[in-house]
Design a protein around this motif. Structure first.
Motif, PDB file in Angstrom:
ATOM      1  N   MET A 219      10.535  16.627  46.788  1.00 56.95           N
ATOM      2  CA  MET A 219       9.941  15.365  47.259  1.00 56.95           C
ATOM      3  C   MET A 219      10.414  14.195  46.405  1.00 56.95           C
ATOM      4  SD  MET A 219       6.064  16.560  48.260  1.00 56.95           S
ATOM      5  CE  MET A 219       5.492  14.872  48.462  1.00 56.95           C
ATOM      6  N   MET A 220      10.502  14.411  45.098  1.00 56.68           N
ATOM      7  CA  MET A 220      10.950  13.324  44.209  1.00 56.68           C
ATOM      8  C   MET A 220      12.394  12.930  44.513  1.00 56.68           C
ATOM      9  SD  MET A 220       9.009  14.515  40.695  1.00 56.68           S
ATOM     10  CE  MET A 220       9.766  13.294  39.636  1.00 56.68           C
TER      11      MET A 220
ATOM     12  N   PRO B  75       2.026   8.554  50.075  1.00 52.99           N
ATOM     13  CA  PRO B  75       1.816   7.593  51.163  1.00 52.99           C
ATOM     14  C   PRO B  75       2.698   6.359  51.061  1.00 52.99           C
ATOM     15  CG  PRO B  75      -0.015   7.534  49.614  1.00 52.99           C
ATOM     16  CD  PRO B  75       0.851   8.688  49.204  1.00 52.99           C
ATOM     17  N   VAL B  76       3.202   6.046  49.892  1.00 48.86           N
ATOM     18  CA  VAL B  76       4.065   4.867  49.745  1.00 48.86           C
ATOM     19  C   VAL B  76       5.482   5.196  50.228  1.00 48.86           C
ATOM     20  CG1 VAL B  76       5.080   3.239  48.110  1.00 48.86           C
ATOM     21  CG2 VAL B  76       2.680   3.956  47.857  1.00 48.86           C
ATOM     22  N   ALA B  77       6.023   6.300  49.749  1.00 49.86           N
ATOM     23  CA  ALA B  77       7.367   6.710  50.165  1.00 49.86           C
ATOM     24  C   ALA B  77       7.362   7.372  51.536  1.00 49.86           C
ATOM     25  CB  ALA B  77       7.958   7.674  49.137  1.00 49.86           C
ATOM     26  N   GLN B  78       6.167   7.743  52.013  1.00 50.60           N
ATOM     27  CA  GLN B  78       6.014   8.478  53.274  1.00 50.60           C
ATOM     28  C   GLN B  78       6.880   9.736  53.278  1.00 50.60           C
ATOM     29  OE1 GLN B  78       6.559   5.223  56.262  1.00 50.60           O
ATOM     30  NE2 GLN B  78       4.433   5.689  56.762  1.00 50.60           N
TER      31      GLN B  78
ATOM     32  N   SER C  39       6.880   9.814  44.335  1.00 51.47           N
ATOM     33  CA  SER C  39       6.456   9.760  42.934  1.00 51.47           C
ATOM     34  C   SER C  39       5.318  10.752  42.738  1.00 51.47           C
ATOM     35  CB  SER C  39       5.977   8.356  42.580  1.00 51.47           C
ATOM     36  OG  SER C  39       5.299   8.375  41.339  1.00 51.47           O
ATOM     37  N   LYS C  40       5.431  11.544  41.701  1.00 52.50           N
ATOM     38  CA  LYS C  40       4.388  12.556  41.450  1.00 52.50           C
ATOM     39  C   LYS C  40       3.026  11.901  41.263  1.00 52.50           C
ATOM     40  CE  LYS C  40       3.506  16.454  38.333  1.00 52.50           C
ATOM     41  NZ  LYS C  40       4.014  17.159  37.143  1.00 52.50           N
ATOM     42  N   SER C  41       2.998  10.729  40.652  1.00 56.48           N
ATOM     43  CA  SER C  41       1.724  10.073  40.359  1.00 56.48           C
ATOM     44  C   SER C  41       1.026   9.576  41.626  1.00 56.48           C
ATOM     45  CB  SER C  41       1.944   8.905  39.396  1.00 56.48           C
ATOM     46  OG  SER C  41       2.769   7.924  39.996  1.00 56.48           O
ATOM     47  N   ARG C  42       1.773   9.429  42.719  1.00 62.17           N
ATOM     48  CA  ARG C  42       1.165   8.959  43.973  1.00 62.17           C
ATOM     49  C   ARG C  42       0.830  10.099  44.924  1.00 62.17           C
ATOM     50  NH1 ARG C  42       5.657   4.854  44.120  1.00 62.17           N
ATOM     51  NH2 ARG C  42       6.682   6.324  45.522  1.00 62.17           N
TER      52      ARG C  42
END
Lengths: 124, 183
Positions: B86-87, B47-50, B92-95
């Motif tokens: 996606m990375m 959701p941060v990087a969309q 980020s995998k954590s998000r």
């Protein structure tokens, strides 16, 4: 059975680490594992070393390319076989790994028998 | 069944994610779509990087394939391809947050392969500490899934059995089956 061959696997995926460990220990390898390049370097600083390293490329903190370059910069790892195990398969990425000092490249999804064969070849 | 509506504006490109594929949104307006029987589609979203994406996999091998180890390896492969792509686009995998769909058991009395596929996906997400925020799996009905990779919203509808994809796994790409190249 590949007894007494010590393998360090480096992969940020817990699922992949578990699968690798199961595949290698069932074939007689001694397996230690790190979650990324930084973790691998820290483990190697504290321990006498391994016979071969199998590393992923895409990892947080330090990727596989960075790990290979860091290891080849240390005299005690100059001749240690390092195999890349990655979903990537482009010639560009392979060339970069080769330039950094990798010994070989294995494409995921891996075949345990082919991985075993490659490990035997690079450690004998 | 819980629905998360996809915007209905005219215009987004529709991209079909076939079995054995993973696709990450380009950042433009588009909808990733697939139809599932016993297969699983995993939709991941940061959701941060969309940045979002979808894969579509079936663990079972075609006849002549190897054993259960390679089955699991193939599922891991498609999850890793999705996460890595996606990375590369800033996620980020954590998000990451996950939705999983599919895993139907389409034929009574046959091996419950849909359950096995769904169990694999849930275990993978748990092992990787990726939050599973929505799941619609199991049952006996096929599903159509639409996923907006920019907003992270999905819609899942049951579809007529006749519209369900074949239960026969497609052949997997041989070029990525553990090829070894020593330098």
């Amino acid at each position: 059975m590949s007894q007494n061959i010590n393998v360090l696997t480096v992969d940020d995926s817990a699922s992949m680490r578990a699968l690798l460990k199961a595949a290698l220990t069932s074939r007689g390898y001694e397996v230690v594992q790190a979650v990324d390049g930084v973790d691998a370097l820290e483990w190697l600083d504290r321990n006498p070393g391994v016979d071969v390293i199998v590393t992923d490329i895409n990892m947080p903190r330090m990727d596989g390319f960075g790990l290979i370059e860091a290891l080849r910069g240390q005299s005690r790892f100059r001749d240690c076989p390092i195999l890349v195990l990655s979903t990537e398969s482009s010639d560009e990425k392979k060339a970069r790994a080769r330039s950094a000092g990798a010994t070989g490249w294995i494409v995921k999804p891996f075949d345990a028998d082919k991985l075993d064969s490659a490990l035997r070849r690079v450690t004998h | 069944m819980k629905y998360q509506p996809v915007p209905s504006e005219i215009g987004p490109e529709r991209i079909t994610v076939m079995q054995g594929q993973a696709h990450v949104g380009s950042g433009r307006s588009e909808i990733l779509t697939t139809v599932l029987g016993s297969c699983i589609a995993c939709c991941l979203y940061d959701p941060v990087a969309q940045v979002g994406g979808m894969n579509h996999f079936l663990l079972a091998e075609p006849q002549g394939g190897r054993g259960t180890v390679s089955d699991e390896t193939y599922g891991l492969y498609l999850m890793e391809v999705l996460i890595n792509e996606m990375m590369k686009k800033g996620a980020s995998k954590s998000r990451m947050k996950a939705h999983i769909y599919g895993g139907a058991n389409m034929h009574a009395g046959m091996t419950r392969i849909g359950d096995a596929n769904a169990a694999f996906a849930s275990k993978f997400l748990n092992d990787e500490s990726i939050a599973l925020v929505h799941r619609d799996v199991g049952g006996e009905s096929a599903r159509r899934v639409d996923f907006d990779p920019v907003m992270g919203r999905s819609r899942c509808r049951t579809v007529e059995r006749v519209a369900a994809p074949t239960q026969t796994p497609t052949l997997r790409p041989q070029k990525v089956r553990g090829d070894v190249e020593l330098f």
